[in-house]
Scaffold this active site. Structure first.
Site, PDB file in Angstrom:
ATOM      1  N   LYS A   1      12.354 -72.819 -74.260  1.00 49.61           N
ATOM      2  CA  LYS A   1      11.517 -72.763 -75.533  1.00 49.61           C
ATOM      3  C   LYS A   1      10.286 -73.307 -75.436  1.00 49.61           C
ATOM      4  O   LYS A   1       9.407 -72.840 -75.665  1.00 49.61           O
ATOM      5  CB  LYS A   1      12.279 -73.351 -76.829  1.00 49.61           C
ATOM      6  CG  LYS A   1      13.572 -72.454 -77.309  1.00 49.61           C
ATOM      7  CD  LYS A   1      14.536 -73.153 -78.310  1.00 49.61           C
ATOM      8  CE  LYS A   1      15.583 -72.377 -78.927  1.00 49.61           C
ATOM      9  NZ  LYS A   1      16.454 -72.893 -79.617  1.00 49.61           N
TER      10      LYS A   1
ATOM     11  N   GLN B   1      17.866 -78.446 -82.357  1.00 48.66           N
ATOM     12  CA  GLN B   1      18.733 -77.589 -81.656  1.00 48.66           C
ATOM     13  C   GLN B   1      20.065 -77.848 -82.044  1.00 48.66           C
ATOM     14  O   GLN B   1      20.718 -78.700 -82.232  1.00 48.66           O
ATOM     15  CB  GLN B   1      18.689 -77.858 -80.108  1.00 48.66           C
ATOM     16  CG  GLN B   1      19.358 -77.069 -79.152  1.00 48.66           C
ATOM     17  CD  GLN B   1      18.754 -75.451 -79.100  1.00 48.66           C
ATOM     18  OE1 GLN B   1      17.752 -75.251 -79.263  1.00 48.66           O
ATOM     19  NE2 GLN B   1      19.676 -74.704 -78.968  1.00 48.66           N
TER      20      GLN B   1
ATOM     21  N   ASP C   1      12.753 -72.221 -87.324  1.00 51.40           N
ATOM     22  CA  ASP C   1      14.096 -71.460 -87.091  1.00 51.40           C
ATOM     23  C   ASP C   1      14.521 -70.631 -88.216  1.00 51.40           C
ATOM     24  O   ASP C   1      15.234 -69.597 -88.069  1.00 51.40           O
ATOM     25  CB  ASP C   1      14.921 -72.235 -86.947  1.00 51.40           C
ATOM     26  CG  ASP C   1      15.660 -72.697 -85.518  1.00 51.40           C
ATOM     27  OD1 ASP C   1      15.228 -71.632 -84.817  1.00 51.40           O
ATOM     28  OD2 ASP C   1      16.298 -73.623 -85.305  1.00 51.40           O
TER      29      ASP C   1
HETATM   30  N1  GUN Z   1      21.494 -72.678 -81.072  1.00 49.72           N
HETATM   31  C1  GUN Z   1      21.703 -71.681 -80.670  1.00 49.72           C
HETATM   32  N2  GUN Z   1      20.821 -70.761 -81.269  1.00 49.72           N
HETATM   33  C2  GUN Z   1      19.804 -71.447 -82.016  1.00 49.72           C
HETATM   34  C3  GUN Z   1      18.943 -71.206 -82.866  1.00 49.72           C
HETATM   35  O1  GUN Z   1      18.272 -69.938 -83.067  1.00 49.72           O
HETATM   36  N3  GUN Z   1      18.161 -72.254 -83.191  1.00 49.72           N
HETATM   37  C4  GUN Z   1      18.658 -73.721 -83.175  1.00 49.72           C
HETATM   38  N4  GUN Z   1      18.153 -74.471 -83.827  1.00 49.72           N
HETATM   39  N5  GUN Z   1      19.745 -73.853 -82.414  1.00 49.72           N
HETATM   40  C5  GUN Z   1      20.334 -72.866 -81.905  1.00 49.72           C
END
Ligand code: GUN
Length: 286
Positions: free
Chosen positions: A52, A96, A119
């Protein structure tokens, strides 16, 4: 068979985002900013967060990762989120997931300001999504809708099956598909005779979290197969929830793993961040 190439679609969308980033910079005097909170040192989460960060950097978006210890208290995590909520130079916040078991995902999803929810997973934005007027949508389902749009796969009138009912993927995926006029069935780990659903579907989104779970006998010839799974193997190779190689002469279109849904998810995160930054900039000027 059409390979739904998320890697190249995401790359093109990131290029298209750059002029928006530049325009934001010239108006506001800084780049859009995403703050990422990583609690603990889960190796898979660390890889996702690094990807990311890299994608932000390559698109001109500023990002900062806060590595917090696995034993951090809920109060201390809440405080960190409050600091980011209050910081006017932060446009997007992402915690996350998964977080260690002693922490409450509910508390996190209530604490992040909806206006900074890159998100699209806070409870406020989940409510807007349910009402059909979300500003930011959850990244994986949004990325899937965008790859379908790119390949001109119109789901209107299709029988869609979503395998999985998570807050991050399954539930919001059913909403986006039904908003696009598909007829949607949500299946999950307690569904009896899963195959009877997937075998009749025109499009199946597989987010079961089970390595190589579905294969040739589970899908109708000519169906569209979207594989959300991401499983590492000892050799370092990634595979999905679907036995990809069995479907090459069955599916009309399929996402590979890696290079399918994953890059589209990250791309949606960048697009959400820029959108939130632009909205906040408009609100400063009011
Ligand atoms: N863990 C797996 N996919 C995601 C996501 O799209 N956002 C977040 N914050 N954590 C994740």
């Amino acid at each position: 068979m059409i390979l739904l190439d998320g890697k190249s679609v995401a790359a093109a969308r990131r290029e298209a985002l750059k002029p928006r980033v530049e325009s934001f910079k010239s108006k506001v005097g800084r780049a859009p900013h995403l703050s990422v909170v990583l609690v603990g040192d889960d190796p898979a989460s660390r890889v996702y967060v690094r990807n990311k960060e890299k994608a932000c950097h390559n698109t001109g978006i500023d990002s900062k990762v806060y590595n917090l210890p696995a034993d951090i208290s809920q109060e201390a995590l809440d405080q960190q989120i409050e600091i980011l909520n209050a910081d006017t130079t932060v446009d997007g916040i992402l915690v996350q997931l998964p977080v260690p078991k002693h922490l409450s995902v509910e508390s996190i999803m209530k604490k992040i300001k909806p206006e900074k929810d890159a998100d699209g997973l806070t409870y406020m934005n989940s409510g807007f999504l349910l009402a059909g007027n979300a500003i930011v949508k959850p990244c994986t389902p949004l990325g899937i809708m965008r790859i379908l749009e790119h390949y001109k796969i119109n789901v209107e009138g299709m029988k869609a099956v979503v395998v999985g009912r998570s807050q991050i993927v399954g539930k919001p995926m059913t909403l986006l598909l039904s908003d696009a006029n598909a007829t949607v069935t949500m299946c999950h780990s307690k569904t009896k005779d899963l195959k009877s659903y997937t075998l009749n579907a025109d499009i199946v989104v597989v987010a079961a979290g089970k390595r190589r779970f579905l294969g040739r006998g589970d899908f109708k010839a000519g169906s569209v197969v979207i594989d959300v799974g991401m499983h590492g193997s000892g050799a370092g190779e990634l595979c999905g929830d679907v036995r990809f190689e069995e479907l090459l002469d069955v599916a009309a279109a399929i996402t590979p793993v890696p290079g399918g849904v994953g890059p589209m998810t990250i791309c949606s995160l960048l697009e959400n961040t820029v959108q939130l930054a632009e909205l906040r900039a408009i609100n400063y000027q009011k």
